[in-house]
Design a protein around this motif. Structure first.
Motif: not given
Length: 129
Positions: A7, A9, A34, A36-38, A40, A127, A129
């Motif tokens: 993952v 981040v 995966r 993740y980035d807030h 996006w 992924r 997200e």
């Protein structure tokens, strides 16, 4: 053997560069990745940067990449990031940018982020997200 699960981040230049590097390595070993980035959001089946009205203030700073760094980027990233008109070579040669490799290159952080996000989406074997 089970797939390695990773993952990442943060979808800025470091997070996306690292994720793309891992995907290159994944050709040798199974990997579930995966990212993740807030900042996006998913829109019409694609990930995009949230707008300023949604609380996302994109960075206008410029990043300087020494030639020993940019010359090691995969060709698809170099071609997109350093397309004509998207970078400047202002700094002289030095220990981290020797003449035989090239000069340091300045480019807007947001352009580099856009390039990396676009390439990450093209690869599609992970992924976002």
């Amino acid at each position: 053997a089970a797939d390695l699960q990773v993952v990442v981040v943060g979808g800025g230049p470091v997070g996306l560069s690292f994720a793309l590097w891992l995907l290159d390595l994944a050709e040798q070993a199974p990997l579930q990745l995966r990212i993740y980035d807030h900042r996006w959001e998913r829109h019409s089946g694609r990930i995009r940067w949230k707008a300023e009205q949604e609380g996302n203030n994109r960075r206008w700073q410029v990043v300087t990449l020494q030639s020993r760094v940019w010359s090691q980027l995969p060709e698809d990233i170099r071609a997109a990031a350093f397309a004509q008109g998207h970078y400047e070579e202002l700094w002289p040669h030095g220990p981290d940018s020797p003449e035989h490799v090239g000069r340091p290159r300045n480019l807007p952080v947001r352009h580099f982020e856009d390039v990396l996000l676009s390439i990450a989406q093209q690869r599609g074997d992970h992924r976002l997200e």
